[in-house]
Design a protein around this motif. Structure first.
Motif, PDB file in Angstrom:
ATOM      1  N   VAL B  96       0.850  -1.143   0.055  1.00  0.00           N
ATOM      2  CA  VAL B  96      -0.015  -0.014   0.013  1.00  0.00           C
ATOM      3  C   VAL B  96       0.716   1.236   0.127  1.00  0.00           C
ATOM      4  CG1 VAL B  96      -1.663   1.316   1.169  1.00  0.00           C
ATOM      5  CG2 VAL B  96      -1.708  -1.209   1.205  1.00  0.00           C
ATOM      6  N   ILE B  97       0.762   2.076  -1.214  1.00  0.00           N
ATOM      7  CA  ILE B  97       1.461   3.383  -0.974  1.00  0.00           C
ATOM      8  C   ILE B  97       0.677   4.368  -0.908  1.00  0.00           C
ATOM      9  CG2 ILE B  97       2.899   4.755  -2.503  1.00  0.00           C
ATOM     10  CD1 ILE B  97       3.729   1.813  -3.677  1.00  0.00           C
ATOM     11  N   ILE B  98       0.647   5.349   0.067  1.00  0.00           N
ATOM     12  CA  ILE B  98      -0.161   6.349   0.274  1.00  0.00           C
ATOM     13  C   ILE B  98       0.203   7.382  -0.504  1.00  0.00           C
ATOM     14  CG2 ILE B  98      -1.039   8.080   2.003  1.00  0.00           C
ATOM     15  CD1 ILE B  98      -1.692   5.165   2.782  1.00  0.00           C
ATOM     16  N   LEU B  99      -0.596   7.920  -1.564  1.00  0.00           N
ATOM     17  CA  LEU B  99      -0.354   8.822  -2.455  1.00  0.00           C
ATOM     18  C   LEU B  99      -1.269  10.058  -1.952  1.00  0.00           C
ATOM     19  CD1 LEU B  99       1.476   9.165  -4.870  1.00  0.00           C
ATOM     20  CD2 LEU B  99      -0.300   8.331  -6.127  1.00  0.00           C
ATOM     21  N   THR B 100      -0.925  11.179  -1.533  1.00  0.00           N
ATOM     22  CA  THR B 100      -1.741  12.396  -1.026  1.00  0.00           C
ATOM     23  C   THR B 100      -1.115  13.555  -1.121  1.00  0.00           C
ATOM     24  OG1 THR B 100      -2.761  12.789   0.914  1.00  0.00           O
ATOM     25  CG2 THR B 100      -0.715  11.772   1.409  1.00  0.00           C
ATOM     26  N   SER B 101      -2.016  14.680  -0.954  1.00  0.00           N
ATOM     27  CA  SER B 101      -1.409  16.024  -0.891  1.00  0.00           C
ATOM     28  C   SER B 101      -0.886  16.308   0.253  1.00  0.00           C
ATOM     29  CB  SER B 101      -2.525  16.957  -1.386  1.00  0.00           C
ATOM     30  OG  SER B 101      -3.017  16.702  -2.623  1.00  0.00           O
ATOM     31  N   SER B 102      -1.223  15.718   1.440  1.00  0.00           N
ATOM     32  CA  SER B 102      -0.939  16.348   2.811  1.00  0.00           C
ATOM     33  C   SER B 102       0.515  15.744   3.071  1.00  0.00           C
ATOM     34  CB  SER B 102      -1.868  15.507   3.588  1.00  0.00           C
ATOM     35  OG  SER B 102      -1.371  15.439   5.092  1.00  0.00           O
ATOM     36  N   LYS B 103       1.027  16.807   3.716  1.00  0.00           N
ATOM     37  CA  LYS B 103       2.446  16.519   4.147  1.00  0.00           C
ATOM     38  C   LYS B 103       2.462  16.585   5.846  1.00  0.00           C
ATOM     39  CE  LYS B 103       6.536  19.004   3.395  1.00  0.00           C
ATOM     40  NZ  LYS B 103       7.233  19.789   2.593  1.00  0.00           N
ATOM     41  N   GLU B 104       1.193  16.784   6.607  1.00  0.00           N
ATOM     42  CA  GLU B 104       0.948  16.894   7.695  1.00  0.00           C
ATOM     43  C   GLU B 104       1.770  15.504   8.461  1.00  0.00           C
ATOM     44  OE1 GLU B 104      -0.596  19.426   9.954  1.00  0.00           O
ATOM     45  OE2 GLU B 104       0.139  20.417   8.022  1.00  0.00           O
ATOM     46  N   THR B 105       2.359  15.949   9.692  1.00  0.00           N
ATOM     47  CA  THR B 105       3.333  14.940  10.097  1.00  0.00           C
ATOM     48  C   THR B 105       2.304  13.668  10.763  1.00  0.00           C
ATOM     49  OG1 THR B 105       4.308  16.874  11.009  1.00  0.00           O
ATOM     50  CG2 THR B 105       5.083  14.859  11.911  1.00  0.00           C
ATOM     51  N   GLU B 106       1.020  14.410  11.357  1.00  0.00           N
ATOM     52  CA  GLU B 106      -0.025  13.646  12.085  1.00  0.00           C
ATOM     53  C   GLU B 106      -0.344  12.377  10.934  1.00  0.00           C
ATOM     54  OE1 GLU B 106      -1.592  14.751  14.894  1.00  0.00           O
ATOM     55  OE2 GLU B 106      -2.607  12.751  15.077  1.00  0.00           O
ATOM     56  N   ASP B 107      -0.485  12.768   9.776  1.00  0.00           N
ATOM     57  CA  ASP B 107      -1.127  11.756   8.709  1.00  0.00           C
ATOM     58  C   ASP B 107      -0.108  10.843   8.387  1.00  0.00           C
ATOM     59  OD1 ASP B 107      -3.607  13.011   8.300  1.00  0.00           O
ATOM     60  OD2 ASP B 107      -2.886  14.164   6.679  1.00  0.00           O
ATOM     61  N   ILE B 108       1.221  11.143   8.310  1.00  0.00           N
ATOM     62  CA  ILE B 108       2.311  10.521   7.962  1.00  0.00           C
ATOM     63  C   ILE B 108       2.480   9.481   9.067  1.00  0.00           C
ATOM     64  CG2 ILE B 108       4.806  10.237   7.414  1.00  0.00           C
ATOM     65  CD1 ILE B 108       4.493  13.162   6.435  1.00  0.00           C
ATOM     66  N   LEU B 109       2.425   9.829  10.248  1.00  0.00           N
ATOM     67  CA  LEU B 109       2.519   8.980  11.408  1.00  0.00           C
ATOM     68  C   LEU B 109       1.255   7.828  11.640  1.00  0.00           C
ATOM     69  CD1 LEU B 109       3.916  11.473  14.265  1.00  0.00           C
ATOM     70  CD2 LEU B 109       5.115   9.608  13.113  1.00  0.00           C
ATOM     71  N   THR B 110       0.140   8.653  11.336  1.00  0.00           N
ATOM     72  CA  THR B 110      -0.918   7.331  11.306  1.00  0.00           C
ATOM     73  C   THR B 110      -0.681   6.359  10.349  1.00  0.00           C
ATOM     74  OG1 THR B 110      -2.026   9.366  11.852  1.00  0.00           O
ATOM     75  CG2 THR B 110      -3.203   7.402  11.494  1.00  0.00           C
ATOM     76  N   CYS B 111      -0.294   6.889   9.048  1.00  0.00           N
ATOM     77  CA  CYS B 111      -0.258   5.934   7.918  1.00  0.00           C
ATOM     78  C   CYS B 111       1.157   4.753   8.339  1.00  0.00           C
ATOM     79  CB  CYS B 111       0.164   6.434   6.815  1.00  0.00           C
ATOM     80  SG  CYS B 111      -1.343   7.600   6.094  1.00  0.00           S
ATOM     81  N   TYR B 112       2.053   5.113   9.035  1.00  0.00           N
ATOM     82  CA  TYR B 112       3.115   4.270   9.355  1.00  0.00           C
ATOM     83  C   TYR B 112       2.631   3.432  10.476  1.00  0.00           C
ATOM     84  CZ  TYR B 112       6.237   6.041   5.656  1.00  0.00           C
ATOM     85  OH  TYR B 112       6.655   6.217   4.283  1.00  0.00           O
ATOM     86  N   LYS B 113       1.828   3.891  11.155  1.00  0.00           N
ATOM     87  CA  LYS B 113       1.222   3.211  12.437  1.00  0.00           C
ATOM     88  C   LYS B 113       0.390   2.022  11.736  1.00  0.00           C
ATOM     89  CE  LYS B 113      -1.690   3.600  16.473  1.00  0.00           C
ATOM     90  NZ  LYS B 113      -2.795   4.687  16.761  1.00  0.00           N
TER      91      LYS B 113
END
Lengths: 514, 151
Positions: B96-113
């Protein structure tokens, strides 16, 4: 009996008087005497002769011994009074002693006169000493009474059985009660006066006096009108030899005004605290809103830009043969504009993120940071000839990530604004202004007008046109925020065509150089 | 559009038609020949993966080679899709590769979680976007060894 005695003799028979004097002389009494036989002479001698002792006959033609005794007791009660009489009945003897006569001696037994005299003096001396002590005690008592009566505080003595043994009259002034209403009550009976909430404290305080020898209690007490007043009771244990005096003494003071002021202060304090909590919560909400705003900015505003750029690129790739030079130019401008806007959005987000982050303090080597940035700039723009002069080992304390952004922005700026110079010089260093370190980035670029030095740090304020020097106009606003976050200030000096210098300071506490 | 039927599919979960268009263009430009299936929302994506709804007759044992997952999606957002994917035995190892406009740290952390394989912010510059897609495609389709199926 070394001193000469003044002896007043009440006697109508001259021989009897002589016999008395003879007896005195025989016993080597040093004296002078006055002999009287009327009331008038007696009274006169009593005041003018100042007798040390009176020897009186029982019955005289116009006067009598008992009356003389009464006069003496009235005028000079301290003078010993001895009856010297022919015969004295037992009843009479009892009566005169009762009236205050010191002694009596029979005329046919005058050898007892001098011992009686001596006994009388001894007794008088003792009496006067006792009187002195009594007077002193009375005075002290009076003094104590005056003090306690006029005290503003209430003084209470509670005996070892817990009964109120003494209560100063000030209880009337402070609480409106008459001392008699309370005197003699047991301490437990005072419960009705104490505010129910404070009773446990009062109870503990009372017990503490006996365990700790002293205690201080603040409590509310009902006054005669039924209102509660704040009082402060300071208790001390009384260790007396007299069982009656043992117990504890309390000094009770009206602290109502102070307490009201304290409560008001506490109320203000609580309100303030509440306000701070509310404001903090509000701020947190605003911060959260800001975060969600930046989130939507980063997500929603970038997406359409990406599409503009994407489709422009598709047009360029697939349909460039169908467009003339002008059309291709317009397309390129569109792409540049969209990319620039994306950069603006990123910078804005960075700026807002900066305002929200808390800094972490570490040792940061600004020199090596500056050298790395300089090398990168040189690598990315090999065509330029720029001379970097970077001071060695400039160490500061602060957030390394933020310092990286700060140095990048300042050096990028210097790099950008020297692009028109053939030989560019960019200098990073510090100067010591009376112990306060000022760091600077100096260039020999296009400079700026000093009248505009304030504007430089405002977001989107650009002194140069986009064509001449590209940039979002947010870099220096970011730098200023980073410096402010480290407790410092930043300012700029410049001259058109000569160059610019950006100076900044950092919090002296976390600011050191090795 | 040349599609090599022997290759596993690429599932593109994206609601914006423009982004679908541009991503497909980038994939094509990168000479990636796998069939591209587009799901327009989170439910659609899960239906495809688990062979449900309009994909009921699809062989759900075939897991896409890569899933390009946007975060902001209608009905069910990207994070939720990722969570459900990872909790299903069949799809827990999918790429799964997240491809998004967001660069918010919160989003990145949640995805890796929730064990995203990769997190990529879509660059605004289309050339860079294409470059990114090319790198992603080459790496995940050619070089990466997937977990053995059923493992």
């Amino acid at each position: 009996m070394g001193d000469k005695l003044n002896i007043l003799i009440l006697e109508d028979v001259a021989l009897d008087a002589e016999l008395i004097e003879y007896e005195l002389r025989r016993e080597k009494i040093n004296f002078s005497s006055v002999i009287v036989e009327t009331e008038e002479d007696f009274t006169d001698a009593l005041t003018n002769f100042n007798p040390d002792i009176i020897l009186a006959d029982h019955s005289l033609p116009t006067f009598d011994g008992l009356s003389a005794l009464k006069i003496t007791k009235k005028l000079s009660p301290e003078i010993p009074f001895i009856f010297v009489s022919g015969k004295i009945g037992e009843e009479f003897a009892v009566e005169v002693l009762k009236e205050g006569a010191t002694d009596y001696v029979l005329k046919n037994n005058l050898s007892k006169l001098v011992p009686a005299l001596q006994r009388a003096f001894k007794e008088t001396k003792e009496q006067s000493e006792r009187k002195n002590v009594e007077n002193t005690l009375k005075k002290r008592d009076e003094q104590l009474r005056l003090i306690t009566d006029n005290m503003l505080d209430i003084v209470v003595h509670i005996d070892s059985d817990g009964f109120i043994h003494y209560l100063s009259p000030s209880v009337k002034t402070v609480l409106g009660y008459n001392p008699e209403e309370i005197l003699g009550l047991k301490i437990s009976e005072l419960k009705k006066f104490v505010h129910p909430e404070d009773f446990p404290t009062v109870k503990t305080g009372f017990e503490q006096v006996f365990t700790n020898n002293t205690s201080i209690v603040e409590y509310r007490c009902q006054n005669v009108n039924g209102n509660y007043l704040w009082l402060e009771a300071i208790g001390n244990v009384l260790a007396s030899n007299s069982q009656k005096l043992r117990g504890a003494v309390f000094v009770i003071r009206n602290i109502n005004d102070r307490k009201i002021a304290e409560n008001k202060l506490k109320q203000y304090h609580d309100e303030l605290e509440k306000m701070v909590i509310e404001r903090t919560a509000e701020l947190e909400t605003i911060n959260k809103e800001l975060e969600s705003f930046s989130y939507s900015v980063s997500h929603d505003l970038r997406a359409p830009l990406r599409r503009i750029d994407g489709f422009s690129q598709a047009l360029l790739e697939d349909y460039s043969d169908k467009m003339d030079e002008q059309g291709l130019y317009y397309l390129n401008r569109m792409r540049i504009a969209s990319q620039r806007m994306a950069q603006l959005i990123d910078d804005l987000l960075e700026l807002s993120r900066l305002s929200r982050t808390t800094i972490k303090i570490e040792d940061v080597n600004l020199s090596s940071m500056a050298k790395n940035i300089a090398n990168e700039l040189k690598t990315n723009h090999p065509q330029r000839d720029v001379n970097f002069i970077i001071g060695d080992n400039i160490m500061v304390k602060g957030d390394p990530r933020l310092f990286q952004i700060l140095m990048e922005n300042l050096l990028d700026n210097a790099w950008k604004f020297t692009s028109n110079k053939r030989e560019s010089i960019i200098n990073f260093g510090f100067q010591d202004d009376n112990g306060r370190l000022t760091y600077f980035v100096k260039d020999n670029g296009c400079g700026f007008n000093m009248e505009e030095s304030e504007k430089i740090f405002k977001p989107f304020k650009r002194l140069n046109s986009e064509n001449k020097f590209p940039g979002s106009g947010i870099g220096l606003a970011t730098v200023q925020r980073i410096v402010a976050k480290h407790g410092g200030v930043i300012w700029a000096q410049g001259e058109i065509g000569i160059g610019s210098t950006f100076y900044f300071t950092l919090n002296p506490k976390g600011d050191g150089r090795e | 559009m040349d599609v090599n039927k022997n290759l596993r599919t690429i599932l593109l979960v994206e609601d914006d038609p423009d982004d679908v268009n541009l991503t497909i263009r980038a994939l094509n430009k990168s000479k990636i020949e796998n069939e591209i299936v587009v799901a327009n929302d989170g439910f659609d994506a899960l239906n495809y993966l688990f062979g449900e709804g309009k994909y009921a007759d699809r062989d759900s044992s075939k897991i896409p080679a890569i899933i390009l997952l946007d975060l902001k999606l209608p009905k069910l957002d990207g994070i939720e899709v990722l969570k459900r994917l990872r909790s299903n035995e069949k799809t827990k190892n999918a790429t799964v590769i997240i491809l998004t406009s967001s660069k918010e740290t919160e989003d990145i952390l949640t995805c890796y979680k929730f064990c995203a394989n990769s997190y990529i912010q879509k660059p605004v510059d289309f050339n860079r976007f294409m470059e990114t897609i090319w790198i992603v495609g080459t790496y995940w389709l050619n070089f990466n060894e997937n977990a053995p199926s059923g493992g």
